[in-house]
Design a protein around this motif. Sequence first.
Motif, PDB file in Angstrom:
ATOM      1  N   UNK A  43      10.100  26.359  38.182  1.00  0.00           N
ATOM      2  CA  UNK A  43      10.011  27.808  38.321  1.00  0.00           C
ATOM      3  C   UNK A  43      11.125  28.518  37.569  1.00  0.00           C
ATOM      4  N   UNK A  44      11.281  29.794  37.848  1.00  0.00           N
ATOM      5  CA  UNK A  44      12.269  30.591  37.125  1.00  0.00           C
ATOM      6  C   UNK A  44      13.698  30.214  37.499  1.00  0.00           C
ATOM      7  N   UNK A  45      14.604  30.538  36.615  1.00  0.00           N
ATOM      8  CA  UNK A  45      16.033  30.323  36.853  1.00  0.00           C
ATOM      9  C   UNK A  45      16.758  31.632  36.587  1.00  0.00           C
ATOM     10  N   UNK A  46      17.814  31.859  37.339  1.00  0.00           N
ATOM     11  CA  UNK A  46      18.707  32.981  37.070  1.00  0.00           C
ATOM     12  C   UNK A  46      19.773  32.491  36.107  1.00  0.00           C
ATOM     13  N   UNK A  47      20.127  33.311  35.133  1.00  0.00           N
ATOM     14  CA  UNK A  47      21.116  32.909  34.132  1.00  0.00           C
ATOM     15  C   UNK A  47      22.240  33.933  34.123  1.00  0.00           C
ATOM     16  N   UNK A  48      23.469  33.425  34.173  1.00  0.00           N
ATOM     17  CA  UNK A  48      24.670  34.254  34.195  1.00  0.00           C
ATOM     18  C   UNK A  48      25.586  33.849  33.052  1.00  0.00           C
ATOM     19  N   UNK A  49      26.377  34.786  32.567  1.00  0.00           N
ATOM     20  CA  UNK A  49      27.419  34.407  31.605  1.00  0.00           C
ATOM     21  C   UNK A  49      28.434  33.547  32.357  1.00  0.00           C
ATOM     22  N   UNK A  50      29.158  32.727  31.627  1.00  0.00           N
ATOM     23  CA  UNK A  50      30.167  31.881  32.266  1.00  0.00           C
ATOM     24  C   UNK A  50      31.214  32.729  32.975  1.00  0.00           C
ATOM     25  N   UNK A  51      31.593  33.861  32.383  1.00  0.00           N
ATOM     26  CA  UNK A  51      32.615  34.706  33.015  1.00  0.00           C
ATOM     27  C   UNK A  51      32.085  35.357  34.290  1.00  0.00           C
ATOM     28  N   UNK A  52      30.833  35.786  34.309  1.00  0.00           N
ATOM     29  CA  UNK A  52      30.253  36.359  35.527  1.00  0.00           C
ATOM     30  C   UNK A  52      30.173  35.307  36.631  1.00  0.00           C
ATOM     31  N   UNK A  53      29.827  34.087  36.283  1.00  0.00           N
ATOM     32  CA  UNK A  53      29.751  33.000  37.261  1.00  0.00           C
ATOM     33  C   UNK A  53      31.136  32.710  37.841  1.00  0.00           C
ATOM     34  N   UNK A  54      32.157  32.710  36.984  1.00  0.00           N
ATOM     35  CA  UNK A  54      33.531  32.474  37.444  1.00  0.00           C
ATOM     36  C   UNK A  54      33.972  33.584  38.403  1.00  0.00           C
ATOM     37  N   UNK A  55      33.656  34.824  38.078  1.00  0.00           N
ATOM     38  CA  UNK A  55      34.001  35.936  38.972  1.00  0.00           C
ATOM     39  C   UNK A  55      33.287  35.792  40.312  1.00  0.00           C
ATOM     40  N   UNK A  56      32.022  35.379  40.296  1.00  0.00           N
ATOM     41  CA  UNK A  56      31.271  35.157  41.529  1.00  0.00           C
ATOM     42  C   UNK A  56      31.943  34.080  42.381  1.00  0.00           C
ATOM     43  N   UNK A  57      32.250  32.932  41.779  1.00  0.00           N
ATOM     44  CA  UNK A  57      32.876  31.842  42.526  1.00  0.00           C
ATOM     45  C   UNK A  57      34.248  32.236  43.063  1.00  0.00           C
ATOM     46  N   UNK A  58      35.022  32.954  42.266  1.00  0.00           N
ATOM     47  CA  UNK A  58      36.337  33.417  42.709  1.00  0.00           C
ATOM     48  C   UNK A  58      36.190  34.353  43.904  1.00  0.00           C
ATOM     49  N   UNK A  59      35.255  35.283  43.826  1.00  0.00           N
ATOM     50  CA  UNK A  59      35.030  36.211  44.933  1.00  0.00           C
ATOM     51  C   UNK A  59      34.598  35.514  46.210  1.00  0.00           C
ATOM     52  N   UNK A  60      33.772  34.499  46.087  1.00  0.00           N
ATOM     53  CA  UNK A  60      33.350  33.723  47.267  1.00  0.00           C
ATOM     54  C   UNK A  60      34.534  32.966  47.849  1.00  0.00           C
ATOM     55  N   UNK A  61      35.336  32.346  46.979  1.00  0.00           N
ATOM     56  CA  UNK A  61      36.457  31.523  47.409  1.00  0.00           C
ATOM     57  C   UNK A  61      37.552  32.349  48.075  1.00  0.00           C
ATOM     58  N   UNK A  62      37.915  33.467  47.461  1.00  0.00           N
ATOM     59  CA  UNK A  62      39.038  34.241  48.006  1.00  0.00           C
ATOM     60  C   UNK A  62      38.611  35.313  49.000  1.00  0.00           C
ATOM     61  N   UNK A  63      37.314  35.439  49.258  1.00  0.00           N
ATOM     62  CA  UNK A  63      36.825  36.347  50.278  1.00  0.00           C
ATOM     63  C   UNK A  63      36.666  37.796  49.838  1.00  0.00           C
ATOM     64  N   UNK A  64      36.855  38.078  48.557  1.00  0.00           N
ATOM     65  CA  UNK A  64      36.702  39.461  48.099  1.00  0.00           C
ATOM     66  C   UNK A  64      35.250  39.828  47.855  1.00  0.00           C
ATOM     67  N   UNK A  65      34.371  38.844  47.808  1.00  0.00           N
ATOM     68  CA  UNK A  65      32.940  39.094  47.645  1.00  0.00           C
ATOM     69  C   UNK A  65      32.267  38.784  48.976  1.00  0.00           C
ATOM     70  N   UNK A  66      31.667  39.773  49.556  1.00  0.00           N
ATOM     71  CA  UNK A  66      31.000  39.611  50.847  1.00  0.00           C
ATOM     72  C   UNK A  66      29.510  39.452  50.614  1.00  0.00           C
ATOM     73  N   UNK A  67      28.995  38.245  50.858  1.00  0.00           N
ATOM     74  CA  UNK A  67      27.570  37.998  50.662  1.00  0.00           C
ATOM     75  C   UNK A  67      26.852  37.771  51.961  1.00  0.00           C
TER      76      UNK A  67
END
Length: 67
Positions: A43-67
Amino acid sequence: MALDLRRAQWRKSTFSGPEDNCVEVASNLSGIRAVRDSKNPTGPALVFSSSAWTMFLTGITDGTLDV
Protein backbone atom coordinates in the motif's frame (compact mmCIF):
# COMPACT_ATOMS: atom_id res chain seq x y z
CA MET A 1 5.31 13.01 -7.50
CA ALA A 2 5.77 9.25 -7.13
CA LEU A 3 8.97 7.96 -5.58
CA ASP A 4 10.53 4.61 -6.38
CA LEU A 5 10.62 2.71 -3.08
CA ARG A 6 11.56 -0.69 -4.55
CA ARG A 7 15.04 -0.48 -2.97
CA ALA A 8 13.63 0.43 0.44
CA GLN A 9 14.76 -1.81 3.27
CA TRP A 10 11.87 -1.82 5.71
CA ARG A 11 12.27 -2.43 9.44
CA LYS A 12 10.00 -2.52 12.47
CA SER A 13 10.84 -1.21 15.90
CA THR A 14 12.47 -3.68 18.25
CA PHE A 15 9.64 -2.76 20.65
CA SER A 16 7.08 -4.24 18.22
CA GLY A 17 5.55 -7.59 18.93
CA PRO A 18 5.16 -10.48 16.48
CA GLU A 19 1.84 -9.15 15.14
CA ASP A 20 1.56 -7.22 11.89
CA ASN A 21 0.11 -4.13 13.58
CA CYS A 22 3.24 -2.05 13.26
CA VAL A 23 4.71 0.87 11.44
CA GLU A 24 7.76 0.11 9.32
CA VAL A 25 10.43 2.63 8.40
CA ALA A 26 12.90 2.62 5.51
CA SER A 27 15.98 4.72 6.22
CA ASN A 28 18.33 3.45 3.53
CA LEU A 29 17.15 5.86 0.82
CA SER A 30 19.18 9.01 0.24
CA GLY A 31 17.64 12.11 1.80
CA ILE A 32 14.28 10.59 2.73
CA ARG A 33 12.59 8.37 5.27
CA ALA A 34 9.58 6.31 4.22
CA VAL A 35 6.92 4.97 6.61
CA ARG A 36 4.28 2.31 5.90
CA ASP A 37 1.76 0.08 7.64
CA SER A 38 3.11 -3.46 8.07
CA LYS A 39 -0.38 -4.89 7.44
CA ASN A 40 -0.35 -3.42 3.94
CA PRO A 41 3.23 -3.62 2.59
CA THR A 42 2.15 -2.96 -0.99
CA GLY A 43 0.00 0.00 0.00
CA PRO A 44 0.92 3.66 0.21
CA ALA A 45 3.86 5.01 2.17
CA LEU A 46 4.39 8.39 3.78
CA VAL A 47 7.68 10.01 2.78
CA PHE A 48 9.53 12.62 4.83
CA SER A 49 12.77 14.50 4.30
CA SER A 50 15.56 13.22 6.53
CA SER A 51 15.57 16.53 8.43
CA ALA A 52 11.80 16.42 9.05
CA TRP A 53 12.11 12.84 10.31
CA THR A 54 14.93 13.86 12.67
CA MET A 55 12.84 16.74 14.04
CA PHE A 56 9.92 14.33 14.58
CA LEU A 57 12.09 11.82 16.46
CA THR A 58 13.71 14.56 18.54
CA GLY A 59 10.30 15.96 19.48
CA ILE A 60 9.05 12.53 20.52
CA THR A 61 12.20 11.81 22.52
CA ASP A 62 12.44 15.11 24.38
CA GLY A 63 8.69 15.52 24.87
CA THR A 64 8.29 18.74 22.89
CA LEU A 65 6.03 17.01 20.36
CA ASP A 66 2.73 15.90 21.83
CA VAL A 67 1.15 13.13 19.76
